[in-house]
Write a protein that holds these residues in place. Structure first.
Motif, PDB file in Angstrom:
ATOM      1  N   GLY A 181      38.519 -80.660  -8.821  1.00 27.72           N
ATOM      2  CA  GLY A 181      39.846 -80.132  -9.087  1.00 27.72           C
ATOM      3  C   GLY A 181      40.159 -80.051 -10.570  1.00 27.72           C
ATOM      4  N   HIS A 182      39.644 -80.983 -11.350  1.00 26.36           N
ATOM      5  CA  HIS A 182      39.960 -81.028 -12.774  1.00 26.36           C
ATOM      6  C   HIS A 182      38.858 -80.454 -13.653  1.00 26.36           C
ATOM      7  CE1 HIS A 182      42.579 -84.280 -11.199  1.00 26.36           C
ATOM      8  NE2 HIS A 182      43.414 -83.798 -12.089  1.00 26.36           N
ATOM      9  N   LEU A 183      37.631 -80.721 -13.290  1.00 31.77           N
ATOM     10  CA  LEU A 183      36.518 -80.413 -14.194  1.00 31.77           C
ATOM     11  C   LEU A 183      36.003 -79.001 -13.984  1.00 31.77           C
ATOM     12  CD1 LEU A 183      34.555 -83.776 -13.834  1.00 31.77           C
ATOM     13  CD2 LEU A 183      36.407 -83.197 -15.427  1.00 31.77           C
TER      14      LEU A 183
ATOM     15  N   HIS B  54      42.948 -78.017 -16.527  1.00 35.16           N
ATOM     16  CA  HIS B  54      43.508 -79.277 -16.031  1.00 35.16           C
ATOM     17  C   HIS B  54      43.053 -80.484 -16.853  1.00 35.16           C
ATOM     18  CE1 HIS B  54      45.145 -77.072 -12.715  1.00 35.16           C
ATOM     19  NE2 HIS B  54      43.945 -76.606 -12.405  1.00 35.16           N
ATOM     20  N   ILE B  55      42.670 -80.222 -18.078  1.00 32.30           N
ATOM     21  CA  ILE B  55      42.249 -81.287 -18.985  1.00 32.30           C
ATOM     22  C   ILE B  55      43.211 -81.365 -20.171  1.00 32.30           C
ATOM     23  CG2 ILE B  55      40.415 -82.048 -20.567  1.00 32.30           C
ATOM     24  CD1 ILE B  55      39.651 -82.380 -17.639  1.00 32.30           C
ATOM     25  N   CYS B  81      42.479 -86.207 -17.184  1.00 29.83           N
ATOM     26  CA  CYS B  81      42.478 -85.216 -16.109  1.00 29.83           C
ATOM     27  C   CYS B  81      43.923 -85.059 -15.667  1.00 29.83           C
ATOM     28  CB  CYS B  81      41.597 -85.678 -14.948  1.00 29.83           C
ATOM     29  SG  CYS B  81      39.854 -85.612 -15.329  1.00 29.83           S
ATOM     30  N   ALA B  82      44.537 -83.967 -16.122  1.00 29.74           N
ATOM     31  CA  ALA B  82      45.982 -83.818 -15.975  1.00 29.74           C
ATOM     32  C   ALA B  82      46.385 -83.604 -14.530  1.00 29.74           C
ATOM     33  CB  ALA B  82      46.455 -82.645 -16.820  1.00 29.74           C
TER      34      ALA B  82
END
Lengths: 496, 86
Positions: A181-183, B54-55, B81-82
């Motif tokens: 989801g983030h990376l 999202h970082i 990690c937002a």
């Protein structure tokens, strides 16, 4: 993303030429696969297979992959299957379950291991399905009759896995497109049929141009495809935003296929669609088994495209296909193929499940024919996947979904079923025995339906609701093999 | 300086939540981090050298808007990690 799932420390780094050498067209052939339990390995061309060799060097025993003559073979009659042969009691069970609302059916105790409602007694080799989901990957393994199935513990739990493909050329390589989801997106690769994994040293990435104000960045590695049999170690990846990438070392390092990604028409090919619900992406990358230079891909939204020079140049292949939502439905590109295939025995027979129907093309004619018009009007001919019978170019399956009004993309009227045509789309037959008869609203994504090559042929699909269904009789009857998985993105057979 | 590693990236650092890296800017620190832990940079910075959606990066408590943001030896670079949804 876990760097490795076992104690293995092997990490491969390798540089390959960005521009693939042109090769003479190879004669058509398919790969004869060694049994799962055997120690056999690919014939491993040294340059292309170096990475894989590093990982399994001590285990690898070079083996010639036997070429099999490609001769269209028509299956005239569906083979009586495991489930069809089942006794009445078993059938009754399946039907009873199907008649119950989906919620009721879900109360049946089968969290991980499912024993089929039927007992076929027909022995085939145990089979492994690889299930890629929004929350990780799983293996679903059968016994020797495909009556009993067992789900594995998750691999990469929590990671988004779009596609997981094993090598049909005889190696034990498996390549996976994933992200979290983030990376950012990446590729994971295994050289031992998924026992251990390493991350690609150089995942697919667009070229950075100083002159570009806002350059493209890969967001998802959505599609994985093995290269031609004559090119062991070669793999292709399709991405979102639309991009094509090639690896020559079994997925360790990836390079932009500039002939597509930098094509002078690229901007126009993808401009017409905008972002679909799942985003515009390259999928359905197919290499002609007769010619490694001849390949196809599909873009949602963009259309089907063809290359005759191993991806250096491309042209649209959409004549006859309709884009019903556009002012001019007969545009050259901008169509929305959901899944494109050609038949392995007759690669000039093309099929696609399009946003606007089911189509067939004889490549020599170069015009798509809407064979979905022959589907029942109440069901329509919208869907994501299309699967071909490996031995019959006239036999395909689709999984209809509701494409009316606001496009629910669930089974029409909550009644999931497959449709089969055994005559190239002239007529279609509904197959729903064992599936819920009502109140079942799930979607089957374009990579989430597949078949095995066993006799009798097994057909499988995974749902957005985390169920895998299987049929051991070419879709005549179905059983739920596992429930409660995350949303399923792809179902593929682990080649052995 | 110190670099704080969020849990999704600790598979690269053998589970370590904190590590050391060198550099005068965030870009240099990330390059050094990638030398030590190959592949980690691409997961947070895309191929166009943009911070992924999202970082977030913080130098101590200061938000990083540019990878050229200066950083000192005694600073801590936080990779976050937002949260971007419920």
């Amino acid at each position: 993303m876990a760097r490795k799932t076992t104690a293995s420390k092997t990490k491969t780094k390798k540089t390959v030429d960005k521009e693939p050498a042109k090769k003479k067209a190879a004669p058509a052939k398919t790969t004869k696969k060694p049994p799962l339990a055997s120690k056999a390995k690919s014939k491993a061309k040294p340059a292309a297979k170096a990475a894989a060799k590093k990982v399994v060097a001590k285990k690898v025993v070079a083996k010639k992959v036997a070429a099999k003559k490609v001769t269209p073979k028509k299956v005239t009659k569906p083979v009586k299957s495991a489930t069809t042969k089942a006794n009445g009691k078993a059938k009754s069970k399946a039907n009873t379950k199907a008649k119950a609302p989906a919620k009721t059916a879900a109360k049946k105790p089968s969290p991980a291991t499912t024993k089929a409602a039927s007992k076929s007694g027909v022995k085939v080799k145990p089979l492994t399905l690889m299930i890629a989901t929004r929350k990780g990957a799983f293996y679903l393994r059968s016994d020797a009759t495909r009556d009993s199935w067992k789900i594995s513990k998750p691999e990469f739990l929590g990671h988004i896995v779009y596609h997981m493909v094993s090598d049909p050329r005889g190696s034990k390589v498996v390549v996976m497109g994933s992200k979290t989801g983030h990376l950012g997106p990446t590729v994971m690769r295994s050289t031992d049929n998924g026992a251990t994994w390493t991350e690609a040293t150089r995942p697919p990435a667009f070229t950075k141009h100083e002159w570009e104000e806002k350059g493209r960045a890969v967001e998802n590695v959505f599609w994985i495809a093995p290269g031609h049999e004559s090119e062991p170690g070669v793999w292709y990846a399709g991405t979102s935003p639309p991009g094509l990438f090639r690896s020559e070392d079994d997925g360790d390092t990836w390079h932009s296929v500039t002939g597509f990604n930098e094509h002078h028409m690229y901007g126009q090919w993808i401009a017409s669609g905008g972002a679909t619900p799942g985003g515009q992406m390259v999928h359905s990358i197919r290499i002609d088994p007769r010619d490694p230079n001849h390949m196809y891909l599909a873009i949602s939204v963009g259309g089907v495209f063809e290359s005759h020079d191993k991806g250096h140049d491309w042209h649209p292949l959409n004549k006859g296909c309709q884009s019903e939502w556009l002012p001019d439905p007969d545009v050259e590109y901008g169509h929305d193929p959901h899944c494109f295939i050609f038949h392995p025995l007759n690669p000039d027979r093309l099929y696609q499940q399009n946003h606007c129907g089911i189509y067939k093309m004889e490549r020599s004619e170069g015009v798509w024919e809407r064979i979905g018009d022959n589907m029942p009007k109440a069901v329509g001919d919208i869907g994501f996947p299309i699967v071909a019978h490996p031995e019959d170019p006239d036999c395909v399956w689709v999984f209809p979904m509701d494409g009316t009004t606001v496009w629910p993309r669930t089974s029409p009227e909550g009644k999931p079923c497959t449709y089969i045509s055994r005559n190239g789309g002239k007529t279609w037959k509904k197959q729903s025995k064992g599936l819920p008869e009502s109140d079942a609203y799930f979607t089957v994504k374009r990579q989430a339906m597949t078949c095995d090559h066993r006799k009798p042929l097994g057909l499988y699909f995974g749902t957005s609701g985390g169920e895998v269904w299987g049929s051991a009789d070419e879709g005549e009857s179905w059983q739920c093999l596992v429930r409660y998985l995350p949303e399923i993105y792809s179902v593929t057979v682990l080649e052995d | 300086m110190n670099v704080r590693i969020p849990s999704p990236l600790r598979s690269y650092t053998s589970g370590s939540a904190q590590t050391q890296a060198e550099g005068a800017t965030v870009a240099e620190v990330l390059a050094d981090l990638d030398r030590k832990y190959p592949g980690i940079k691409f997961r947070v910075i895309d191929e166009q050298d943009r911070i992924r959606q999202h970082i977030k990066f913080f130098v101590n408590t200061e938000t990083v808007e540019s990878l050229q943001h200066p950083i000192g030896q005694s600073d801590t670079l936080h990779i976050i990690c937002a949260l971007s949804g419920g």
